[in-house]
Structures are given as structure tokens and as C-alpha cells.
Design an enzyme around this catalytic site. Structure first.
Site, PDB file in Angstrom:
ATOM      1  N   GLU A  24     -14.410  -7.521 -44.127  1.00 30.81           N
ATOM      2  CA  GLU A  24     -15.151  -8.540 -43.390  1.00 30.81           C
ATOM      3  C   GLU A  24     -16.174  -9.209 -44.298  1.00 30.81           C
ATOM      4  O   GLU A  24     -16.324 -10.416 -44.295  1.00 30.81           O
ATOM      5  CB  GLU A  24     -15.865  -7.898 -42.197  1.00 30.81           C
ATOM      6  CG  GLU A  24     -16.733  -8.877 -41.417  1.00 30.81           C
ATOM      7  CD  GLU A  24     -17.134  -8.331 -40.060  1.00 30.81           C
ATOM      8  OE1 GLU A  24     -17.211  -7.103 -39.908  1.00 30.81           O
ATOM      9  OE2 GLU A  24     -17.369  -9.141 -39.157  1.00 30.81           O
ATOM     10  N   SER A  46     -16.281  -4.450 -31.061  1.00 34.26           N
ATOM     11  CA  SER A  46     -17.557  -4.501 -30.337  1.00 34.26           C
ATOM     12  C   SER A  46     -17.384  -4.220 -28.852  1.00 34.26           C
ATOM     13  O   SER A  46     -16.344  -4.528 -28.266  1.00 34.26           O
ATOM     14  CB  SER A  46     -18.184  -5.882 -30.504  1.00 34.26           C
ATOM     15  OG  SER A  46     -18.598  -6.076 -31.827  1.00 34.26           O
TER      16      SER A  46
END
Lengths: 371, 415
Positions: free
Chosen positions: B261, B146
Site C-alpha cells: 500500500e 477496515s
């Protein structure tokens, strides 16, 4: 007896095929406006070809001896198709009440006919206030002096009450709520059809004017029997609800893929996409809770009553959400009589409230958790 | 019933755990006023206590690895056990009965997501260098994905990597990076080809976190703790052999991580927050707060429990499906979405029971402590992919709904 995964798959496929052939939308619409609300020929075929009424009735009473898992598969498919038939009242309410009563003689008398599809039956518990709580009933049973009983009073919301051959009635005796069997043709029994929100599930008001009845199970055992029947029936209902909810989701997703507005499929708009995802979440939870409760029932697990309450609440909400959003995804067309969306909406709301509604079953869950 | 080899495996796990750990207390049973009343979803420990926790996590992972339970599904050549996901689940189930150190700092991102990515995409000598170390607890890994301008829209990463001889030089800023301050390595997504369409100009690198130019700054979150970080990369030199996958082919690498994830994040923890969804705990709380008879609250409690229990059934079914050797359907994604919502609703339900007792600390047991969970709930709708992203995935991959078309204007902005 328990079917393995591939047998369940086979069962589902054959019931779905039967539903597609015998209960398409046109058939449902025709039956919900006719009397009786089901096709006797199709009912006979369901019994003869697929042996559906006897699926979960023990072999000693002429059934195939399967359990709630297999019944759940059948009910999911019937729920998808809004199948109009006396299955729910006969197999889930009446047959289960007989089994729960532990009365072998009554079982031997009535279950073989039910299993073979020759006898239809129902269970009359609720009265004018709609409550399924045996403590609140007023219909009375008095000994007739010859070892039999006579019933006096009125029952309401009786599913298939005008057509069932056998009516099981919870009535009050000195010993408390008790279960009785009444023949449909008994003198003094009158049945009046009710107009219903969900026209695919017929309901009636029954008046008992000193009607001759036979005690089923022990005098005063009605409360215990009803607790068991409601658990089983609400898990069966949950399966039916999960099936209906899945159908609403599939219809919505299909429509969202093909319907174009503003130059693109409406399903590509995040607002619509997320509505469908929310429906999917509800449907997944509904299926998981209904199937898990059915599995725990066949294992006779101590946490079955909790799971039954969870399944009832979860599936009631899921179906309601799916049926409402289905109309919304379809827009104006979804609000027309011609579109089947309202049939599911009616079934969803009616099923949600059939056994008393959220406030009642939420308390039932808390009660079972000791809260 | 488990097949024989499963039973043997479970028995072996029990023998190992009996020798190295104590049985866990029942975390859902409650005696009001007794025990730890922490309701922290994120840690808010002082740095020295946190360091001690990380040390214990590494130590437990080392012991686990030494006995063959450190990397159950991993290939033997890198120190794995070569068994199936079913064995892994079974071990987790057995271990949950014991009181062992929380290894989340190693597991959630590093072993759960980055390990499988390195295994799939790194060069053999890089795998040799890092995989055994990671699964032994020596190397913690973080995800340098991110950025301030690329959260859920990960393909918009702007951190640059420019080739200089045998090395690449990285410049940029990463953010919301969990455990970076404890990590030895990070998996970075960088832009190597600004001219290409955004998914096709990305390259992935394994960055040693002690390389010159890597600076980790703790980022304090709204709960007060600092679980995650900003990571600044200034002229960080990474050798070309630390590249994962092809040049400009990093999106494939990222997808491997993201796929893992979804298998990792959102599984139900047995930590302190388990109490938030426990019928016994919540009913004890209603008694303690004299809200026992409140019909509206009782109705909401029932709804909350219905959702929590139905989510549990969904997880049970996914596990059973997997155990039967069938890939589960959307159950895991649905359960992740529900888990966050269930905890959020529980926190708000409890705060209504507590009233003012959750807005100021009177020192009374089991009251203000819930503010820790309350403050964590907004994150549950963001971490591991926002609710919107999760719903898009469900709608597009499960229901087959079309993707949102990219408008001309969006194309211009992105290029």
C-alpha cells in the site's frame, strides 16, 4: 568533472572525519569568541590534506574542477559541524563571482591562490539595509584617470570582512552595478567587526574612502554576475542548511530515545514522536531540494535557477524548523548556553535571512516561474 | 543514461502505446476558460458513466496485458513479464505521456496491493485461478480490512470466521471499502481466535464477492460521490483453500498488503488535480481572480510551490535511487505525507483567491469546480493510513523512536 556515488561517499566520509577531529563543539565555541573566528592552521590543513578550497575551481586555475554536487557534500558536512572557516565567503561567494564574471585575467590572478588555500576572499554586496539586490547599492566607483578605479562608500554584512585577503565589491558606475577587486591592505579601506546573531559566521562593515580597485569583468555586468552568484551561493548555503538541519534532527531523535520522563522515553509519547517525524519530513525535503539543485547546476539545466530558488526557500525553512524543535525536544536544557542547540538556532536564523529572507526569495522564485 | 536493455524496453513500450493510444495533452498548461475544469479527486460520476469508466479500464488493462505490459514485475507462470521494478517505473513514465483510460479502479488496490499478497500467500491453484484474471482486467479486487471498530488499528478486526468442515463461515461488517461494488474478489481479515492476543488471532481469506451472504452497500462520502462501500458478510461460506497463510497467521498476510500500500498510494497523479499544484495554472487563477498583486497571497503561493516542487525532487530522487538498484529510504512515505498536505494547502489557497465564488456556483469556468478538490482534502489526511499513523511509522522505523507502551487498561479493554 563529476564524482560517482562511491566517490561522493568517500568525500563525505573524509570531510566528516576531518570535522569531527578539527571542529568539535569545544573548538567551535573557542573560535566564535576569538579573533579571527577561524583557526589558520586548520584552514591550511583543509587545503593541504583535503584540497577543499580548490574542489570546485577549474583545473586551469589550479583547482580540481569538480562542481556544486561535490561542493554540496562538503558544505553539508561543514553545516553539521558549524565549521568556523572562511570557506563560504572564499569559495562560494568570491570564487564564484570571479568565475561568473568571465574575466580570465582576474581568474588567473586570484583563483590559484584561493584554490591552494593561501588567499581568503569575500564578496561585499549588501549595505546598511542588508539587501543583496545590485539595483539598490550606493557604493560608487569612479575612474581614477589611469585606467583604474576608486571606490567610495560603505558595505555591511560582509562575511569574513575583517580577515579576507581579497575583497570583491559590487559598486555603481555610470554603466550600472559592476564588480571590482580590492586588496585587503589597500589604503583607505577600513573594516570594523560587527556583533553577530550567529557568532560562528564573522561579519564586518567595510568603509571605502577613495580605495584603489580593479574592474572585474565588463563595466556594468554586476547585475548579471550577481544573479549567477546568488543562485550558486544559495544552493551552497542550502546544502549547509540541510546538513545543520540533519544534525538537529539526529540530536533530537537520540535525546528522545534516551531521555525518560513519566517513567518512559519521551520519544514514545506521540506528541514528541510526531515532532521528530515533522522534522524528518523537513530534512528529507531540504536534502532533496539542495542536492537536486546542485545536480541541475552541474548539468547546466535551464531549470537550475528555479531549483536554486526552491532549495534556498525550502532549506531555510527546514533548518529553522529543525533548530527550533530541537530546543523544544530538549526542554529546559536546550535553552542553556552550555547546550549546542542555540548555536544551530543562531546559524539557522542568520542563514535564513542572509540573502534577504523569505519575502525576497519567495518573489525571486515567482519571478523565475514567470509569475 | 539508461542501460541498453532499458532503452529497448522503453522503445518497445513507445511502439505499443503509439499503436494503441494518442499522446496526452499537457495537463498543466492552461488557457483560462478552456477545456474541462473538473477538479475531482474522487469520482462523483453517475452510476452509468462510472460503469462505462470501469469497462474502459478493464478493456485497457486487457490490451496492455496482451502486449506484455499488464504485469511487468509478475512471474511468467501467472502471465507476468518477469522484469524488475525499474522496468515498471519506466513503463509508467512512458505511459504518462499518453492519453490512456484511468485504470485506478483495478490498479490501486487490486493489482498494487492484493495481487502481490495473493502471490506471496495463496495456494498454487488459487493463484492460477485469480492472478491471470486480475492482471487481464477480468477480476477486480478489493480490500476487506477496515471495520467500524478497526480503522487505523487494523488488528482490532471483529468479523468472525468459524470453521465448519471444509468451509469457513464469515460474519461481520467491513467499511470504507473502495471499489467493492465493482469487485469480483475481496481479501478479508477475520478473527478466528478471540482468545489469542489481537495480532495472533486473525486469519485472511479470499472471498468471491458473488458468494451468497455478501452484501455491498455504497457509502456516500462528503464529496457527494460514492467511491467506497460498506460490506456486510452474513453466513458467507468460504472454502478452506481460499485461506491465505496460516490459521491465526493473517497478520503476516495483512502486512504484505500494507507494505505494498505504501508503494502504491500517494504517488503523484497526472489527473485533473495536477492543476492544483501547477505554477502556470495557479498564476492564471490569480490573474483571473484579480488577486495577482496581493502580497500575502503571493507569499503563500511561493511557499506552496516550494513544497510542491521539493516533493517532486524527493520523488525524483527516490526513482533515481531505485533505478540504481538501491532500495529507497523514507522518501516515498515522506512524499505521500507531503502530497496530501500540498493538495490541501493548494485547495485552501485557491479558495482564498476565489472568495465567495467557491461557496456558490455562478456557472463561471474554473471557480466553483475547485470545491470538488476542497471537499476531498480531508480524506487525503486519512486514506492509506492517517497522518498520525504515517508519522508513527517514520518516527519508529526511520528514527528508531520507541513505540507507545500499551497501558494495563488498554490491555484489559482489548482482551
Amino acid at each position: 568533472m563529476t564524482a560517482d556515488d562511491s566517490e561522493l561517499k568517500e568525500l563525505r566520509a573524509s570531510v566528516r572525519e576531518f570535522m569531527e577531529a578539527k571542529s568539535p563543539e569545544e573548538a567551535v565555541r573557542k573560535l566564535m569568541e576569538s579573533e579571527p573566528h577561524f583557526d589558520t592552521e586548520v584552514w591550511a590543513q583543509a587545503a593541504d590534506q583535503l584540497r577543499l578550497p580548490g574542489l570546485a575551481i577549474p583545473e586551469e586555475y589550479g583547482g580540481d574542477g569538480f562542481g556544486l554536487v561535490e561542493l554540496g557534500v562538503v558544505l553539508e558536512e561543514m553545516g553539521r559541524a558549524l565549521f568556523c572557516a572562511p570557506f563560504f565567503a572564499t569559495v562560494l561567494l568570491a570564487a564564484q563571482a570571479l568565475l561568473a564574471s568571465g574575466d580570465k585575467e582576474a581568474c588567473a590572478r586570484h583563483l590559484p591562490g584561493i584554490a591552494a588555500g593561501r588567499t581568503t576572499a569575500t564578496l561585499a554586496v549588501a549595505e546598511d539595509n542588508g539587501s543583496w539586490d545590485p539595483a539598490l547599492i550606493t557604493v560608487r566607483a569612479l575612474p581614477d584617470g589611469n585606467g583604474g578605479w576608486r571606490l567610495k562608500g560603505r558595505k555591511c554584512f560582509v562575511i569574513d570582512g575583517t580577515t579576507a585577503d581579497l575583497v570583491l565589491v559590487v559598486a555603481r558606475t555610470v554603466a550600472g552595478p559592476s564588480l571590482f577587486a580590492v586588496d585587503r591592505s589597500a589604503t583607505g579601506l577600513s573594516a570594523e567587526p560587527l556583533e553577530t546573531l550567529d557568532a560562528t559566521r564573522a561579519m564586518a562593515r567595510l568603509t571605502f574612502d577613495s580605495v584603489s580597485a580593479t574592474l572585474v569583468g565588463a563595466d556594468g555586468a554586476g547585475g548579471r554576475i550577481m544573479a549567477r552568484v546568488l543562485d550558486i551561493a544559495s544552493v551552497g548555503l542550502a546544502a549547509e542548511q540541510a546538513g545543520g538541519a540533519r544534525r538537529c534532527l539526529e540530536t533530537s531523535a537520540e535525546y528522545a530515545r534516551v531521555r525518560h520522563q513519566f517513567g518512559r522515553p519521551i520519544g514514545s509519547f506521540q506528541a514528541v514522536k510526531h515532532k521528530c517525524a515533522d522534522m524528518l519530513v523537513q530534512v528529507e525535503l531540504a536534502e532533496a531540494s539542495a542536492r537536486e539543485a546542485a545536480r541541475l547546476a552541474t548539468e547546466d539545466a535551464p531549470d537550475f535557477p528555479v531549483a536554486a530558488a526552491v532549495a534556498h526557500a525550502c532549506c531555510s525553512r527546514a533548518y529553522m524548523v529543525a533548530a527550533m524543535e530541537n530546543i523544544h525536544v530538549h526542554g529546559g536544557i536546550g535553552f542553556t548556553w552550555e547546550h549546542p542547540a542555540h548555536l544551530y538556532f543562531r546559524r539557522a536564523k542568520s542563514s535564513q535571512l542572509l540573502f534577504g529572507g523569505p519575502a525576497v526569495y519567495h518573489e525571486r522564485l515567482l519571478d523565475r516561474l514567470g509569475i | 543514461m539508461e542501460p541498453d536493455d532499458m532503452q529497448d524496453f522503453a522503445a518497445e513500450a513507445r511502439r505499443f502505446l503509439d499503436a494503441h493510444a494518442a499522446k496526452a495533452p499537457d495537463r498543466t498548461a492552461v488557457t483560462w476558460g478552456e477545456g474541462d475544469d473538473s477538479m475531482a479527486y474522487f469520482s462523483s460520476l453517475p452510476p452509468e458513466e462510472e460503469a462505462e469508466q470501469v469497462r474502459r479500464a478493464r478493456e485497457w488493462q486487457r490490451i496492455r496485458h496482451g502486449h506484455g505490459f499488464g504485469w511487468i514485475t509478475g512471474p511468467p507462470e501467472y502471465g507476468g513479464r518477469g522484469l524488475t521494478a525499474v522496468h515498471d517505473l519506466l513503463y509508467d513514465a512512458v505511459e504518462s505521456e499518453y492519453d490512456v483510460p484511468d485504470t485506478g479502479v483495478l490498479g490501486v488496490v487490486g493489482l498494487g496491493m492484493i495481487g502481490p499478497t495473493i502471490l506471496a500467500h495463496a495456494q498454487p491453484h488459487i493463484k492460477d485461478r485469480w492472478l491471470p484474471a486480475m492482471y487481464r482486467g477480468d477480476a477486480i479486487a478489493c480490500q476487506l480490512f477496515s471495520e467500524p471498530g478497526a480503522g487505523s488499528d487494523l488488528a482490532s478486526v471483529a468479523t468472525r470466521a468459524v470453521r465448519e468442515g471444509e468451509d469457513w463461515v464469515l460474519n461481520g461488517q467491513k467499511v470504507w471499502t473502495s471499489v467493492a461494488h465493482h469487485s469480483e474478489i475481496g481479501l478479508a481479515l477475520t478473527r478466528t481466535n478471540p482468545g489469542a492476543p489481537k495480532h495472533r488471532g486473525i486469519t485472511a481469506f479470499l472471498v468471491p464477492m458473488d458468494a451468497p451472504g455478501v452484501e455491498v452497500r455504497p457509502l456516500r462520502q462528503m464529496t457527494g460521490g460514492a467511491d467506497f462501500n460498506e460490506v456486510f458478510l452474513t453466513d458467507v461460506r468460504v472454502p478452506d483453500d481460499h485461506r491465505l497463510g496460516e490459521v491465526d497467521g493473517g497478520w503476516t498476510v495483512a502486512l504484505t498488503t500494507l507494505m505494498n500500500e505504501r508503494n502504491t498510494v500517494g504517488s503523484e497523479g497526472a489527473g485533473p488535480v495536477a492543476a492544483a499544484l501547477s505554477p502556470d495554472h495557479l498564476s492564471a487563477l490569480m490573474r483571473a481572480t484579480w488577486t495577482w498583486d496581493d502580497r500575502a497571497l503571493r507569499g503563500r503561493l511561493a511557499e506552496l510551490l516550494v513544497d510542491a516542487m521539493a516533493t517532486g525532487y524527493l520523488n525524483d530522487r527516490a526513482r533515481r535511487t531505485l533505478r540504481a538498484g538501491i532500495a529507497p529510504g523514507p522518501e516515498r512515505s515522506v512524499a505521500k505525507l507531503m502530497y496530501g498536505q500540498n493538495l490541501t494547502r493548494a485547495a485552501h489557497f485557491v479558495s482564498e483567491c476565489l472568495g465567495p465564488r467557491i461557496i456558490a456556483d455562478t456557472g463561471r469556468w474554473g471557480t466553483y469546480a475547485w470545491s470538488e478538490l476542497l471537499l476531498a482534502t480531508p480524506a487525503l489526511r486519512i486514506l492509506g493510513g492517517t497522518e498520525e499513523i504515517m508519522k508513527n511509522i517514520l518516527a519508529e522505523r526511520v528514527l528508531g523512536l520507541p513505540k507507545e507502551p500499551v497501558t494495563t487498561m488498554a490491555k484489559e479493554v482489548r482482551s
